[in-house]
Design a protein around this motif. Structure first.
Motif: not given
Length: 587
Positions: A170-180, A251-256
């Protein structure tokens, strides 16, 4: 020659076939020694060990796993003995507060390969929870990868896997989503619809949403709230009727994340200005869970709420709802009557629909035509014809009921009587020989009579069709692992009107098993107002709910709060739960 098992072939790394055979020999030697140890401790016999070793040679499964599956040992007993045999500490990961930074010292790939998760770091010694801490090569590899001396700990395999998903996946997924990274992935795959394709099954968005859904279901949550805010998006679970914040995301992960939820529930991804409803399903622990999804535009973006609908809920029996013996017996008698109306009342979230399904469950037979009309249809019971209300096309409760009455029904379940028109058709159905089950939003059973009168129904019709009204609440059940005795003071004993000799009850304390809340699960408290001639006379006279309730109590009705007190005395719930759930009720 011993056959190399499948699990070993799946772990092939550089080193050639001989290194694999050497690892297999070490594995069988170590586990064979553990098997002999179990025999010496009289935990298993030679026949059980021989059978398990033969199966291990064929399947490659671990010895302990086979023994537990064959019920030669309980899982907890196996872990205790393995801890003693290896000389390592056994740890319960549900009771360990893991630092995500410590957990991330091992990559997700390595953690899954070695079945390990770092849980603590002190004086350059890394504590690593493993389900196979006796594998010295794994321990050495972790030491090389992390650069720390390793203290292996023994943990249950399921707990290790859950921790890896929680702290690494989960933490890796959040990091990847946040970094685009997810946007780049989306461009590589094409349109966002590929989020739902087989190709995209490993996308960070899908991993994140699937983990949170699985986590909520395993914790027994009834709803998941995805709430974008000004700074972060928080995810809250409703467990045992209370909302608990479980995660916060940038908030960077919200749309996805919201797009993934809308795709899987058949909603329009491009529409963000209007509310939408959808449905989906999720497979976990060998069964399919239905999900009802609702979106609502807010100033910070769309909020999504997912209602978790476990089919096991629809198949609960009356005995499992927590009714007292007298209430259950009376209800059983009421539903055997050929006609009339039985109402279940209470506020939102008091379990009325679950009770209606339990009543239908009691009535299902080849000889009866059972039809339900609901908005929405939450569960589908075999033997019950369900109709979904759709106001947009004119299929309201009233219109649906008119059509149902032409379908030769014996029993009709109406999700809720909301207005005069629906009430009149329900009464007409009851007067013409049908049994009608439905709900109303009132606080007490007596108020159901006055609520129908307020809708404009004539008193003589109300008196003619009502057979009984069940009022209920859901209260949290005390955790069996940590509840503690509590000596009552004189004020509390007077308030509860307890029988002589009862000096103490149980109260909540909190432990890891109940996430520190002191409660686990819920149970119902009930009051059942039965139709009597005295009640009929009061309704015809236009008397209020107070007079009706007094007469019902005189006729033997146990008030809602008194039923709650009896469950406090049984150690099922606490005084605080009863006072909170019955606030505003005098008796």
């Amino acid at each position: 020659m011993n056959k190399i098992p499948l699990w070993l072939n799946r772990r092939k790394r550089a080193g050639g076939q001989e290194s694999f055979r050497e690892e297999w020999k070490q594995q069988t030697s170590r586990e064979g020694g553990f098997g002999q140890y179990l025999i010496s401790q009289q935990k298993i016999d030679f026949g059980q060990l021989s059978s398990a070793l033969q199966e291990q040679e064929k399947t490659g499964a671990r010895l302990g796993e086979i023994l537990v599956r064959h019920k030669a040992l309980a899982l907890e007993e196996l872990l205790i003995e393995l801890s003693r045999y290896l000389g390592v500490v056994k740890v319960d990961l549900t009771q360990v507060d893991i630092d995500p930074e410590v957990a991330s010292l091992l990559s997700e790939q390595a953690a899954l390969r070695y079945g390990a998760i770092p849980v603590g770091l002190k004086d350059r010694i890394l504590q690593v929870a493993m389900f196979d801490p006796g594998n010295h090569r794994y321990v050495e590899n972790i030491r090389i990868l992390t650069g720390f001396e390793v203290e292996p700990l023994l943990a249950e395999e399921a707990q290790v896997v859950t921790a890896i998903k929680k702290y690494l996946t989960v933490e890796k997924s959040i990091a990847e989503l946040t970094l685009g990274q997810d946007e780049l992935w989306g461009k590589r795959r094409g349109r966002i619809d590929t989020l739902d394709s087989e190709e995209g099954k490993d996308a960070p968005t899908i991993q994140l949403v699937d983990f949170l859904l699985r986590d909520a279901i395993m914790l027994g949550a009834s709803d998941i709230h995805w709430e974008p805010g000004e700074v972060v998006m928080r995810v809250r679970y409703r467990i045992d009727g209370k909302l608990e914040t479980k995660r916060t995301f940038p908030l960077g992960v919200v749309r996805n994340v919201l797009a993934r939820i809308k795709i899987m529930s058949g909603m329009d991804v491009a529409e963000r200005r209007l509310p939408q409803d959808g449905r989906s399903s999720f497979f976990v622990s060998g069964k399919t869970i239905d999900l009802r999804v609702s979106s609502l535009p807010t100033v910070y973006g769309e909020k999504i709420v997912i209602r978790i609908l476990d089919q096991d809920t629809a198949q609960r029996s009356l005995q499992s709802l927590g009714m007292s013996g007298s209430v259950e017996k009376s209800i059983q008698r009421l539903i055997k009557e050929p006609h009339g109306i039985i109402l279940v009342v209470g506020p939102t979230g008091s379990g009325k629909t679950t009770t209606l399904y339990a009543l239908l469950q009691e009535l299902i037979s080849e000889q009866l035509n059972l039809v339900s009309i609901e908005d929405p249809v939450e569960y589908q019971l075999p033997g019950v014809v369900s109709v979904q209300v759709q106001p947009k096309i004119g299929l309201t409760f009233a219109q649906g009921l008119r059509s149902i009455l032409r379908q030769d029904p014996d029993v009709i379940m109406i999700g809720e009587i909301r207005d005069e028109e629906t009430a009149r058709i329900a009464i007409a159905a009851a007067l013409t020989g049908h049994l009608v089950l439905s709900t109303l939003h009132t606080n007490t059973a007596a108020e159901a009579f006055t609520r129908l009168l307020d809708m404009g129904i004539e008193p003589y019709l109300v008196a003619a069709v009502l057979r009984g009204v069940l009022s209920q609440r859901l209260v949290r059940r005390l955790c069996e692992h940590c509840k503690e005795l509590w000596r009552l003071d004189s004020h509390e004993k007077d308030a509860m009107d307890l029988p002589e000799g009862i000096q103490q009850v149980f109260r909540a304390r909190g432990c890891p098993q109940c996430r520190g809340t002191g409660y686990s699960g819920r149970i119902g408290i009930h009051e059942l107002l039965l139709y009597h001639q005295d009640i009929r006379d009061l309704v015809l006279e236009g008397q209020g709910a107070g007079a009706i309730e007094e007469k019902a109590i005189a006729n033997g009705m146990i008030p809602l709060r008194r039923d709650g007190y009896s469950k406090v005395q049984q150690g099922l719930t606490s005084l605080e739960e009863i006072w909170y759930s019955t606030s505003g009720i005098m008796r």
